[in-house]
Scaffold this motif. Structure first.
Motif, PDB file in Angstrom:
ATOM      1  N   SER A  89       0.821  -1.200   0.000  1.00 46.66           N
ATOM      2  CA  SER A  89       0.000   0.000   0.000  1.00 46.66           C
ATOM      3  C   SER A  89       0.862   1.260   0.000  1.00 46.66           C
ATOM      4  O   SER A  89       0.602   2.210  -0.744  1.00 46.66           O
ATOM      5  CB  SER A  89      -0.931  -0.021   1.210  1.00 46.66           C
ATOM      6  OG  SER A  89      -1.827   1.054   1.189  1.00 46.66           O
ATOM      7  N   LEU A  90       1.897   1.265   0.826  1.00 44.37           N
ATOM      8  CA  LEU A  90       2.796   2.422   0.865  1.00 44.37           C
ATOM      9  C   LEU A  90       3.589   2.547  -0.431  1.00 44.37           C
ATOM     10  O   LEU A  90       3.766   3.648  -0.969  1.00 44.37           O
ATOM     11  CB  LEU A  90       3.741   2.313   2.059  1.00 44.37           C
ATOM     12  CG  LEU A  90       3.149   2.675   3.420  1.00 44.37           C
ATOM     13  CD1 LEU A  90       4.044   2.191   4.550  1.00 44.37           C
ATOM     14  CD2 LEU A  90       2.944   4.182   3.539  1.00 44.37           C
ATOM     15  N   ALA A  91       4.061   1.433  -0.950  1.00 47.32           N
ATOM     16  CA  ALA A  91       4.841   1.461  -2.184  1.00 47.32           C
ATOM     17  C   ALA A  91       3.991   1.940  -3.364  1.00 47.32           C
ATOM     18  O   ALA A  91       4.483   2.655  -4.248  1.00 47.32           O
ATOM     19  CB  ALA A  91       5.406   0.074  -2.472  1.00 47.32           C
ATOM     20  N   GLY A  92       2.700   1.576  -3.344  1.00 50.07           N
ATOM     21  CA  GLY A  92       1.820   1.954  -4.439  1.00 50.07           C
ATOM     22  C   GLY A  92       1.634   3.449  -4.596  1.00 50.07           C
ATOM     23  O   GLY A  92       1.301   3.942  -5.675  1.00 50.07           O
ATOM     24  N   GLY A  93       1.844   4.194  -3.518  1.00 52.51           N
ATOM     25  CA  GLY A  93       1.707   5.645  -3.580  1.00 52.51           C
ATOM     26  C   GLY A  93       3.029   6.366  -3.730  1.00 52.51           C
ATOM     27  O   GLY A  93       3.092   7.596  -3.603  1.00 52.51           O
ATOM     28  N   GLY A  94       4.100   5.616  -3.967  1.00 47.29           N
ATOM     29  CA  GLY A  94       5.403   6.232  -4.198  1.00 47.29           C
ATOM     30  C   GLY A  94       6.225   6.468  -2.954  1.00 47.29           C
ATOM     31  O   GLY A  94       7.237   7.180  -3.001  1.00 47.29           O
ATOM     32  N   THR A  95       5.827   5.872  -1.819  1.00 47.22           N
ATOM     33  CA  THR A  95       6.613   6.011  -0.576  1.00 47.22           C
ATOM     34  C   THR A  95       6.892   4.624   0.010  1.00 47.22           C
ATOM     35  O   THR A  95       6.373   4.275   1.070  1.00 47.22           O
ATOM     36  CB  THR A  95       5.886   6.891   0.457  1.00 47.22           C
ATOM     37  OG1 THR A  95       4.604   6.300   0.741  1.00 47.22           O
ATOM     38  CG2 THR A  95       5.699   8.311  -0.048  1.00 47.22           C
ATOM     39  N   ASN A 143       9.191 -16.666   5.683  1.00 45.46           N
ATOM     40  CA  ASN A 143       8.408 -16.460   4.469  1.00 45.46           C
ATOM     41  C   ASN A 143       8.092 -14.989   4.241  1.00 45.46           C
ATOM     42  O   ASN A 143       8.359 -14.446   3.165  1.00 45.46           O
ATOM     43  CB  ASN A 143       7.108 -17.267   4.548  1.00 45.46           C
ATOM     44  CG  ASN A 143       6.282 -17.162   3.288  1.00 45.46           C
ATOM     45  OD1 ASN A 143       6.752 -17.487   2.202  1.00 45.46           O
ATOM     46  ND2 ASN A 143       5.053 -16.689   3.425  1.00 45.46           N
ATOM     47  N   ILE A 144       7.558 -14.308   5.257  1.00 48.54           N
ATOM     48  CA  ILE A 144       7.194 -12.903   5.074  1.00 48.54           C
ATOM     49  C   ILE A 144       8.433 -12.018   5.006  1.00 48.54           C
ATOM     50  O   ILE A 144       8.433 -10.996   4.316  1.00 48.54           O
ATOM     51  CB  ILE A 144       6.222 -12.419   6.183  1.00 48.54           C
ATOM     52  CG1 ILE A 144       5.741 -10.990   5.898  1.00 48.54           C
ATOM     53  CG2 ILE A 144       6.856 -12.511   7.557  1.00 48.54           C
ATOM     54  CD1 ILE A 144       5.027 -10.822   4.569  1.00 48.54           C
ATOM     55  N   VAL A 145       9.514 -12.413   5.666  1.00 49.69           N
ATOM     56  CA  VAL A 145      10.752 -11.631   5.579  1.00 49.69           C
ATOM     57  C   VAL A 145      11.288 -11.679   4.148  1.00 49.69           C
ATOM     58  O   VAL A 145      11.707 -10.658   3.593  1.00 49.69           O
ATOM     59  CB  VAL A 145      11.794 -12.153   6.580  1.00 49.69           C
ATOM     60  CG1 VAL A 145      13.126 -11.430   6.374  1.00 49.69           C
ATOM     61  CG2 VAL A 145      11.309 -11.955   8.008  1.00 49.69           C
ATOM     62  N   GLU A 146      11.261 -12.854   3.540  1.00 45.16           N
ATOM     63  CA  GLU A 146      11.735 -12.977   2.157  1.00 45.16           C
ATOM     64  C   GLU A 146      10.839 -12.211   1.198  1.00 45.16           C
ATOM     65  O   GLU A 146      11.330 -11.563   0.258  1.00 45.16           O
ATOM     66  CB  GLU A 146      11.804 -14.452   1.756  1.00 45.16           C
ATOM     67  CG  GLU A 146      12.945 -15.204   2.416  1.00 45.16           C
ATOM     68  CD  GLU A 146      13.109 -16.614   1.886  1.00 45.16           C
ATOM     69  OE1 GLU A 146      12.183 -17.103   1.182  1.00 45.16           O
ATOM     70  OE2 GLU A 146      14.155 -17.236   2.176  1.00 45.16           O
ATOM     71  N   ILE A 147       9.536 -12.256   1.433  1.00 40.77           N
ATOM     72  CA  ILE A 147       8.611 -11.491   0.585  1.00 40.77           C
ATOM     73  C   ILE A 147       8.924  -9.996   0.690  1.00 40.77           C
ATOM     74  O   ILE A 147       8.993  -9.278  -0.316  1.00 40.77           O
ATOM     75  CB  ILE A 147       7.143 -11.763   0.999  1.00 40.77           C
ATOM     76  CG1 ILE A 147       6.734 -13.183   0.592  1.00 40.77           C
ATOM     77  CG2 ILE A 147       6.197 -10.732   0.381  1.00 40.77           C
ATOM     78  CD1 ILE A 147       5.383 -13.619   1.124  1.00 40.77           C
ATOM     79  N   ALA A 148       9.120  -9.514   1.914  1.00 43.15           N
ATOM     80  CA  ALA A 148       9.406  -8.088   2.122  1.00 43.15           C
ATOM     81  C   ALA A 148      10.698  -7.667   1.421  1.00 43.15           C
ATOM     82  O   ALA A 148      10.752  -6.615   0.764  1.00 43.15           O
ATOM     83  CB  ALA A 148       9.493  -7.786   3.614  1.00 43.15           C
ATOM     84  N   LYS A 149      11.717  -8.488   1.552  1.00 39.77           N
ATOM     85  CA  LYS A 149      13.035  -8.103   1.022  1.00 39.77           C
ATOM     86  C   LYS A 149      13.174  -8.348  -0.471  1.00 39.77           C
ATOM     87  O   LYS A 149      13.655  -7.477  -1.212  1.00 39.77           O
ATOM     88  CB  LYS A 149      14.133  -8.847   1.792  1.00 39.77           C
ATOM     89  CG  LYS A 149      14.281  -8.398   3.236  1.00 39.77           C
ATOM     90  CD  LYS A 149      15.466  -9.063   3.914  1.00 39.77           C
ATOM     91  CE  LYS A 149      15.694  -8.489   5.307  1.00 39.77           C
ATOM     92  NZ  LYS A 149      16.884  -9.068   5.967  1.00 39.77           N
ATOM     93  N   LYS A 150      12.767  -9.527  -0.936  1.00 37.23           N
ATOM     94  CA  LYS A 150      12.986  -9.882  -2.339  1.00 37.23           C
ATOM     95  C   LYS A 150      11.931  -9.294  -3.268  1.00 37.23           C
ATOM     96  O   LYS A 150      12.236  -8.866  -4.374  1.00 37.23           O
ATOM     97  CB  LYS A 150      13.024 -11.399  -2.480  1.00 37.23           C
ATOM     98  CG  LYS A 150      14.227 -12.042  -1.783  1.00 37.23           C
ATOM     99  CD  LYS A 150      14.233 -13.557  -1.938  1.00 37.23           C
ATOM    100  CE  LYS A 150      15.450 -14.169  -1.247  1.00 37.23           C
ATOM    101  NZ  LYS A 150      15.465 -15.657  -1.361  1.00 37.23           N
ATOM    102  N   LYS A 151      10.706  -9.257  -2.809  1.00 35.55           N
ATOM    103  CA  LYS A 151       9.612  -8.775  -3.666  1.00 35.55           C
ATOM    104  C   LYS A 151       9.418  -7.272  -3.560  1.00 35.55           C
ATOM    105  O   LYS A 151       9.051  -6.614  -4.548  1.00 35.55           O
ATOM    106  CB  LYS A 151       8.316  -9.501  -3.287  1.00 35.55           C
ATOM    107  CG  LYS A 151       7.134  -9.192  -4.192  1.00 35.55           C
ATOM    108  CD  LYS A 151       5.922 -10.029  -3.785  1.00 35.55           C
ATOM    109  CE  LYS A 151       4.707  -9.694  -4.636  1.00 35.55           C
ATOM    110  NZ  LYS A 151       3.507 -10.498  -4.223  1.00 35.55           N
ATOM    111  N   HIS A 152       9.663  -6.713  -2.354  1.00 36.33           N
ATOM    112  CA  HIS A 152       9.349  -5.295  -2.141  1.00 36.33           C
ATOM    113  C   HIS A 152      10.566  -4.446  -1.776  1.00 36.33           C
ATOM    114  O   HIS A 152      10.407  -3.276  -1.402  1.00 36.33           O
ATOM    115  CB  HIS A 152       8.284  -5.175  -1.050  1.00 36.33           C
ATOM    116  CG  HIS A 152       7.007  -5.882  -1.384  1.00 36.33           C
ATOM    117  ND1 HIS A 152       6.139  -5.437  -2.355  1.00 36.33           N
ATOM    118  CD2 HIS A 152       6.452  -7.034  -0.888  1.00 36.33           C
ATOM    119  CE1 HIS A 152       5.102  -6.253  -2.422  1.00 36.33           C
ATOM    120  NE2 HIS A 152       5.266  -7.230  -1.559  1.00 36.33           N
TER     121      HIS A 152
END
Length: 374
Positions: A89-95, A143-152
């Motif tokens: 959500s934050l990334a979608g708005g440019g932050t 799992n969520i740590v990898e999603i946060a780092k690798k995907k986002h």
């Protein structure tokens, strides 16, 4: 008599007694408050040799990044799906957030079997079912740590835990936790505290007690907790409820001795498992904790941000500003999270922007003011 001043000193342990002491109070005077406090801390540091000043410590990388914390977004109902939604959500708005704190709600906890309203205590090192991938539960929080780092492209992920493991400590009698020697302790506070805070007498901790890990085994507890988190890619921890230790020193050498034992163990574990010195001290303004702070370099400077309490906001910012003059000599003050979409968001945001500390929000997914964040 009425015209005599009595000085009462207590250690928090009735078995610890002494007829003399080498230091009790330090007074410094000057015309510049900031310089006076700096020189005072330097003198006390040189005398006590139990803590280090801020400029002597390694600051973790999160202090230079924009971040997001799950607390006011989800409170204890946080899930790994919610964590990803907040980042997206934050990334979608440019932050996009570059560091994330998974706050209270990820741990395995439980109450006493016979009391449905009992205080929650830690029952295992690993995460609860909310943070296990259904198809591959063995992945756990990794799992969520990898999603946060690798995907986002999140740089750092921290997680929350209390200095005693959880609010109610570590539950005694749980097979997985037996090696930590947890026993029930009941907080003992001074009459001054109970006069200022009468509700303390019925506080769940005062009534139900806390499962306190044996101080001789607390390094093992921290090391096993932190090594598990580090193996999952976690970069640091927010260590909360630190002030509770000053109420639990009976039979353990007093509050200063207990606090030092725990903090030495915490420092050693952080050093071993989180090379960026990934630690935020929270609820830690008791002097016993501050004066044994040799490594932790970031400290929450205030009470919580309370989004639904209109009276709290000016008090919050005034408190962190004043507290930072004092706390800033030992650690970098953290002015806490805030909501970007809020009636006083600009007030909180501008305060954080000049604070010098880490800057992070706790927005729920889809509830942002991107103009303000940018």
């Amino acid at each position: 008599s009425d015209d005599q001043l009595q000085l009462c000193l207590e250690s928090g342990d009735v078995d610890i007694k002494a007829s003399s002491f080498t230091h009790a109070l330090f007074i410094s005077a000057g015309t510049d408050p900031v310089a006076t406090i700096h020189h005072a801390f330097r003198s006390v540091r040189n005398h006590l040799k139990t803590f280090r000043l801020r400029h002597e410590k390694k600051l973790p990388g999160i202090v230079d990044c924009f971040g997001w914390c799950t607390w006011d977004a989800f409170y204890q109902e946080v899930t790994q799906e919610g964590v990803e939604a907040g980042i997206q959500s934050l990334a979608g708005g440019g932050t996009p957030p570059k560091f994330v704190i998974i706050d209270d709600g990820w741990q395995s906890v439980g109450g006493d079997d016979k009391n449905s309203n009992s205080l929650q205590r830690l029952t295992g090192i690993k995460e609860n079912a909310k943070f296990q991938k259904k198809e591959e539960p063995e992945l756990g929080i990794k799992n969520i740590v990898e999603i946060a780092k690798k995907k986002h492209s999140v740089k750092n992920v921290y997680v929350w835990h209390a200095i005693t493991g959880y609010w109610g400590g570590v539950r005694p009698g749980v097979k997985e936790m037996e090696e930590y020697g947890s026993v029930m302790k009941y907080p003992n506070v001074s009459s001054g505290v109970t006069e200022n805070e009468p509700t303390w007498k019925v506080d769940p901790l005062a009534v139900q007690g806390l499962g306190l890990v044996n101080p001789k085994k607390v390094f093992t507890f921290y090391d096993q907790l932190h090594s598990y988190l580090a193996s999952a890619g976690v970069d640091g921890v927010k260590v909360d409820v630190q002030c509770i230790l000053e109420t639990l020193g009976a039979g353990l050498g007093g509050r200063v001795e207990l606090t030092r034992n725990y903090h030495q163990a915490l420092d050693a574990s952080i050093s071993r498992n989180f090379p960026d010195n990934g630690c935020i001290a929270c609820m830690s303004h008791n002097t016993d904790a501050l004066y044994c702070s040799k490594q932790t370099a970031v400290v929450r400077a205030s009470d919580d941000f309370y989004p639904r309490d209109p009276v709290s906001h000016t008090i919050h910012v005034a408190s962190v500003a004043y507290n930072s003059v004092f706390l800033g000599e030992i650690m970098l003050p953290d002015w806490d999270m805030f909501h970007s979409l809020h009636p006083v968001a600009e007030y909180h945001a501008s305060a954080r922007a000049i604070s010098g500390g880490p800057l992070y929000v706790s927005d729920a997914p889809g509830e942002h003011d991107f103009d303000l964040l940018r």
